[in-house]
Every structure is written in C-alpha cells, then in structure tokens.
Design a protein around this motif. Structure first.
Motif, PDB file in Angstrom:
ATOM      1  N   CYS A  62      -9.822  29.841  96.885  1.00  0.00           N
ATOM      2  CA  CYS A  62     -10.435  28.979  95.871  1.00  0.00           C
ATOM      3  C   CYS A  62     -10.622  29.783  94.583  1.00  0.00           C
ATOM      4  CB  CYS A  62     -11.787  28.456  96.356  1.00  0.00           C
ATOM      5  SG  CYS A  62     -12.517  27.286  95.186  1.00  0.00           S
ATOM      6  N   ASN A  72     -12.434  28.538  91.981  1.00  0.00           N
ATOM      7  CA  ASN A  72     -13.442  27.872  91.142  1.00  0.00           C
ATOM      8  C   ASN A  72     -14.654  28.721  90.769  1.00  0.00           C
ATOM      9  OD1 ASN A  72     -12.151  25.553  90.586  1.00  0.00           O
ATOM     10  ND2 ASN A  72     -12.934  24.445  92.353  1.00  0.00           N
ATOM     11  N   MET A  73     -14.969  29.698  91.548  1.00  0.00           N
ATOM     12  CA  MET A  73     -16.082  30.582  91.214  1.00  0.00           C
ATOM     13  C   MET A  73     -17.394  29.848  90.907  1.00  0.00           C
ATOM     14  SD  MET A  73     -14.709  33.460  91.712  1.00  0.00           S
ATOM     15  CE  MET A  73     -15.504  34.864  90.973  1.00  0.00           C
ATOM     16  N   CYS A  74     -17.770  28.935  91.788  1.00  0.00           N
ATOM     17  CA  CYS A  74     -19.125  28.380  91.708  1.00  0.00           C
ATOM     18  C   CYS A  74     -20.057  29.578  91.924  1.00  0.00           C
ATOM     19  CB  CYS A  74     -19.337  27.337  92.804  1.00  0.00           C
ATOM     20  SG  CYS A  74     -18.172  25.962  92.663  1.00  0.00           S
ATOM     21  N   VAL A 118     -17.053  32.000  98.986  1.00  0.00           N
ATOM     22  CA  VAL A 118     -15.675  31.715  99.424  1.00  0.00           C
ATOM     23  C   VAL A 118     -14.591  32.375  98.550  1.00  0.00           C
ATOM     24  CG1 VAL A 118     -13.973  29.858  99.743  1.00  0.00           C
ATOM     25  CG2 VAL A 118     -16.264  29.624 100.690  1.00  0.00           C
ATOM     26  N   PRO A 119     -14.700  32.334  97.212  1.00  0.00           N
ATOM     27  CA  PRO A 119     -13.640  32.979  96.422  1.00  0.00           C
ATOM     28  C   PRO A 119     -13.500  34.474  96.749  1.00  0.00           C
ATOM     29  CG  PRO A 119     -14.958  31.563  95.027  1.00  0.00           C
ATOM     30  CD  PRO A 119     -15.665  31.637  96.354  1.00  0.00           C
ATOM     31  N   GLN A 177      -9.817  24.316 100.536  1.00  0.00           N
ATOM     32  CA  GLN A 177     -11.139  24.426  99.910  1.00  0.00           C
ATOM     33  C   GLN A 177     -11.254  23.421  98.782  1.00  0.00           C
ATOM     34  OE1 GLN A 177     -13.442  26.178 101.176  1.00  0.00           O
ATOM     35  NE2 GLN A 177     -12.163  27.299 102.612  1.00  0.00           N
ATOM     36  N   GLN A 188     -23.308  18.954  94.704  1.00  0.00           N
ATOM     37  CA  GLN A 188     -24.274  20.089  94.768  1.00  0.00           C
ATOM     38  C   GLN A 188     -25.604  19.808  94.086  1.00  0.00           C
ATOM     39  OE1 GLN A 188     -22.947  21.889  96.868  1.00  0.00           O
ATOM     40  NE2 GLN A 188     -20.769  22.098  96.471  1.00  0.00           N
TER      41      GLN A 188
HETATM   42 FE1  F3S Z   1     -14.739  26.852  95.771  1.00  0.00          FE
HETATM   43 FE2  F3S Z   1     -17.025  27.456  96.897  1.00  0.00          FE
HETATM   44 FE3  F3S Z   1     -17.016  26.066  94.668  1.00  0.00          FE
HETATM   45  S1  F3S Z   1     -15.159  26.964  97.930  1.00  0.00           S
HETATM   46  S2  F3S Z   1     -15.164  24.849  94.830  1.00  0.00           S
HETATM   47  S3  F3S Z   1     -16.270  28.172  94.896  1.00  0.00           S
HETATM   48  S4  F3S Z   1     -18.286  25.639  96.465  1.00  0.00           S
END
Ligand code: F3S
Ligand code: SAH
Length: 484
Positions: free
Chosen positions: A181, A183-185, A190-191, A225, A304
C-alpha cells in the motif's frame, strides 16, 4: 453488539489451517493465520510452496515438524495475541524437541532479527515478500542456523503460484490482485510491513479464477489493501506508470476493467472485492458493478473518521464532504448497494466534536456493517513518531461503545429492509446454531439462514426473508435461482 464484537474478535483469532493432504508427503506443517484476509491467502501461498517441499498440513500442534504463524501488526492487541501463542508453542517444543517455529507476515517484517532475540523459540523470520525463499531458509534452519528474510520487493505478486486452499468450504475463495500500500495513512503500519503497492498481471488473475471455477468454486473475492488503485501496465511500481511509454498506457488495465473482464468471462461466478479506498474509487467501478449481475452489490469503504480535522491528521486523501458525495453517487447508481466501514475512535487530538462528526456521518450513510477500533499507536508510523496519543483510554472506550451501538442500530435498520423480499443466496455451509439450516449470503453480503430441505452446498437458491436480527436474515427457500 454481540455481532460486531464477534467480527472484531474473528479478525485477530488464529486458526489451524488444513487442506487435503498428499500421500507422498512425509513432513507435517501446522500453520496458523492471524489478521486480514490477505494473510489468510498468503498462508495458502505458503502451503503451496511447502507442499512441494514434502509438507502436509496438520491440525495437531504436538505432531508438527514445522509450526508457522502468519502474524498481524495492525494493533497492539494483535501482536500480544501472537506472543501468547508463541508461549504455547514453546511449551509443546519442550516435548517435541525437533519442532521448528517460524514467524511470517507483518510482525516478522516489523521486528526482523529482533524477533530471534525477544522470542527464543523462533527459528525463522520471513516477511510477506520472501515466502519463495522458505525452502532455502528451512535448509539453513535444519543445519542449525537461524534464518531471516524480510526483504520487501517491488515486483513480487506470487502470480505464478497456485495457492493450496486451506480450511476451504469449496465454494468461496480469495484471489490476491495487489500487494502493499502506498497510501501512508499516518496511523497505519501496513505500508511499512507490506511494502510498496504493486499489481498482479490480469492474465494470471484470470487463470487462477479459471482454476477455481473448474474446481466448482462459486464465489471469488479479489483482494488487495486498496483494490481500486489496481493498475497493470507490465509490472513494477505504480509510480513508474507515469513514466511508461504511451503504448504501455494504452494497454493498461485498471480495476474497473479487471472487474469487467472477470465478470464477463465467468458469468456464473460471483465476484466480490476488498478493500476499497474512497480516494481511489472511481464511478467506473460502480458502473461496472451495475452492469454485471454477478458482481456483488457490496463495498467495504473504510472512512476511519467523520471529522475533516481527523481525516487530515490521518492523511486520508479526501474530506468528509467528498466521501458523502461518493456515497450519494453510489446509492444513486445502485440503490440496493450495501456499504460497510472501518472506523478508528480516539485518534490523536480527537475532540468530542470530532467524535460527534463521526456519529453524524454514520447517521448519514447508515452502514450495513462496521469494523470499529480504538486507536492503537504503532511504532514507526508518522502518528507514532510525531503525534500525541492523547485521548485517555476510558474516553476511547466510551466513544467506541457509542460508535458500536450506533452501528448496531443501523445494521438492524438495514436487515429490516430485506424483510418480505426474495433474494438470491449462495449456500456456503451449515448454520452454526442449527445443523438443519444452511447459511449463505445475499448479494449485499448479509448472512441468511434457512432450512436445508433438498438443497446442497454451493447451490444458488432464492430465499424469502421472513425475519431478522441485526446480523442475520432468517428465511425459507422458494426454489433454485436462475444462476444455478
Ligand atoms: Fe493503506 Fe493502511 Fe491506509 S493499508 S489505505 S495505509 S489504512
Ligand atoms: N486497506 C486495508 C486496511 C488495513 S487495516 C484493508 O485492506 O482493509 C484495517 C483497519 O484497521 C483500518 O481500516 C483501520 O480502521 C484499522 N487500523 C489500522 N491501523 C490502526 C491503528 N493503528 N489503530 C487502530 N485501528 C487501526
């Protein structure tokens, strides 16, 4: 409430995963998977790799030659659960001394070599992109060395491996289409644990679906993801696409096209997908869903938070208003669509007003299902490094309860909308509560139970909905559906 909590629990519960075994295989693998569906599918890839190395799966921990635990790092609680399991393996290893223990998945990637120091029982540590190296790593271990491979890849999609289906009902299966992923929330690990986003060749996806259809599977869930940002133009990282030649761009396949290809080529197979990220979801995807009866009318659309300040702090790339507009458009194009959310309460700096905004957004959407969590700080993430985890635990708990209660109310509102309707259901197994009842899901993903009569596992049946709880529809079959 019970339903919602059960879902949350299931997300972090491990299971011994087994499959039909080969006679010629002599070694025994005990494999458990925690966390998301992607981990479950990865365990199936690992089982396929180890099947070639002579391993059969077992449900009996005590007889295992190799124990693998596929781990989750998403919240602290998920990691604590795995640590407890390792203690259990340790106790068994005191008796079965030849047993080897390996840690796979996100905790392996996050903790790397540290795992070997912290948990003496662990012999091997393997990150999510390194499973093809397992045979070499096992050789190392058999020669008495610890083995670690946590290298993340820009290319690996395991597109060339046919997963061995574990704990399968023979009806529904997962097929991974993207990994990683980008996106780096700010709250999310996960990233860091699953690396950069990459898409899998559509040819290999369609081939895997074909194999499943040939084996009589009836429902395929495409996994990633962030499935909506699927993009194939020849492999590698997505950011390179911008630099790719015009020809590559002209022949690229995006998620709407991939869905269309799957649904067209396998008209009798149901397709689902997960997870969608609001910022990447195009209306093309919704139009493709509308065009095909066999694409299920359900989107998991995590938001979220309902507060713009929180969305910004979380680095979600959309506002509350943009999300509401997307939801409006989805309901406009497909009025019967079911939507679900992931919600985090008590993120850094969340005020009472931010929390009210979340409840208010939920009231607007009235989600069919929800997965709700108290914020858990993760080391290494931007929020972990730069923001204060300043909402007290009791406030987080109270806000979580409020969000769960409201979701419960909306779930009941949604299930009640099905009363009196006749809906197509795919039979997926026996109801846990009553051996004389089947359980399956309608297109919206709502669970329905009904008397078994002469129907069989894997049948598509029309079911009249007569009653409901907030989690389950209760009905009676009125005949086979035209898809059967
Ligand atoms: Fe990716 Fe985690 Fe956001 S998997 S979309 S960084 S919630
Ligand atoms: N796009 C992914 C999201 C994975 S994480 C997918 O395929 O589902 C699943 C959910 O866990 C997130 O949507 C978020 O609601 C929750 N989550 C992630 N990090 C979290 C954290 N640090 N604390 C609490 N919940 C978190």
């Amino acid at each position: 409430m019970e339903h919602v909590e059960k879902i949350i629990d299931e997300k972090i519960q491990g299971k011994a995963l087994v499959t039909e075994n080969k006679k010629e295989n002599t070694k025994k693998l005990f494999i458990e998977s925690y966390g998301c569906q992607m981990n479950m599918n990865d365990s199936e890839i690992v089982a396929a790799i180890l099947d070639k190395e002579g391993y059969n799966t077992t449900q009996i921990l005590e007889e295992a030659d190799l124990v693998l635990v596929n781990t989750c790092s998403i919240r602290e609680k998920a990691e604590t659960t795995v640590r407890k399991r390792l203690q259990k393996y340790n106790a068994v290893k005191q008796v079965n001394k030849k047993m080897k223990v390996g840690v796979l998945g996100c905790m392996a990637e996050r903790l790397k070599e540290k795992f070997l120091e912290e948990e003496k029982i662990v012999d091997l540590v393997v990150g999510p992109d390194a499973y093809k190296d397992l045979p070499n790593l096992l050789d190392e271990v058999s020669e008495g060395r610890d083995a670690v491979n946590v290298i993340l890849s820009k290319e690996e999609t395991y597109g060339d491996i046919s997963p061995v289906r574990l704990n399968s009902n023979g009806v529904s299966a997962f097929v991974s289409i993207t990994r990683g992923c980008d996106n780096m929330c700010t709250f999310c690990v996960v990233p860091f644990t699953r690396g950069r986003e990459r898409s899998r060749d559509p040819k290999s996806i369609l081939e895997e679906v074909r194999q499943m259809v040939d084996k009589n599977f009836k429902e395929i869930t495409l996994l990633g993801q962030n499935v909506d940002s699927y993009l194939w133009y020849g492999g590698g990282l997505k950011k390179d696409f911008k630099k790719a030649s015009e020809m590559a761009q002209a022949t690229a396949v995006d998620f709407a096209q991939l869905l269309d290809m799957c649904a067209t080529e396998f008209p009798k197979t149901r397709f689902r997908f997960s997870t969608s990220n609001p910022q990447d979801m195009s209306l093309d995807v919704i139009h493709t869903m509308a065009k095909h009866k066999n694409i299920c009318k359900y989107i998991h659309l995590p938001v979220q938070s309902g507060s713009n300040a929180m969305l910004k702090a979380m680095n979600r790339q959309h506002t509350r208003e943009e999300y509401m507009e997307l939801v409006d458009n989805i309901y406009k194009i497909i009025p019967e669509m079911a939507l679900s959310q992931d919600m985090i309460v008590g993120f850094c700096g969340e005020t009472e007003q931010d929390h009210q905004d979340t409840l208010d957004l939920m009231e607007y959407v009235k989600y069919d299902f929800g997965f709700m969590f108290a914020y858990s700080e993760r080391p290494g993430t931007l929020a972990g490094k730069k923001m204060d985890d300043d909402v007290p635990a009791d406030v987080k708990k109270r806000r979580l309860t409020e969000v769960i209660n409201l979701q419960q109310k909306h779930a009941l509102y949604r299930t009640q909308q099905h009363l009196g309707k006749v809906e197509e259901v795919l039979i997926e197994g026996t109801s846990k509560k009553d051996p004389n009842q089947w359980k399956g899901r309608n297109t919206q993903n709502t669970v329905i139970v009904f008397p078994k009569e002469h129907y069989k596992l894997g049948d598509f049946v029309n079911v009249k909905v007569e009653d409901c709880t907030s989690a389950t529809l209760i009905g009676i079959a009125v005949g086979y559906s035209e898809n059967n």
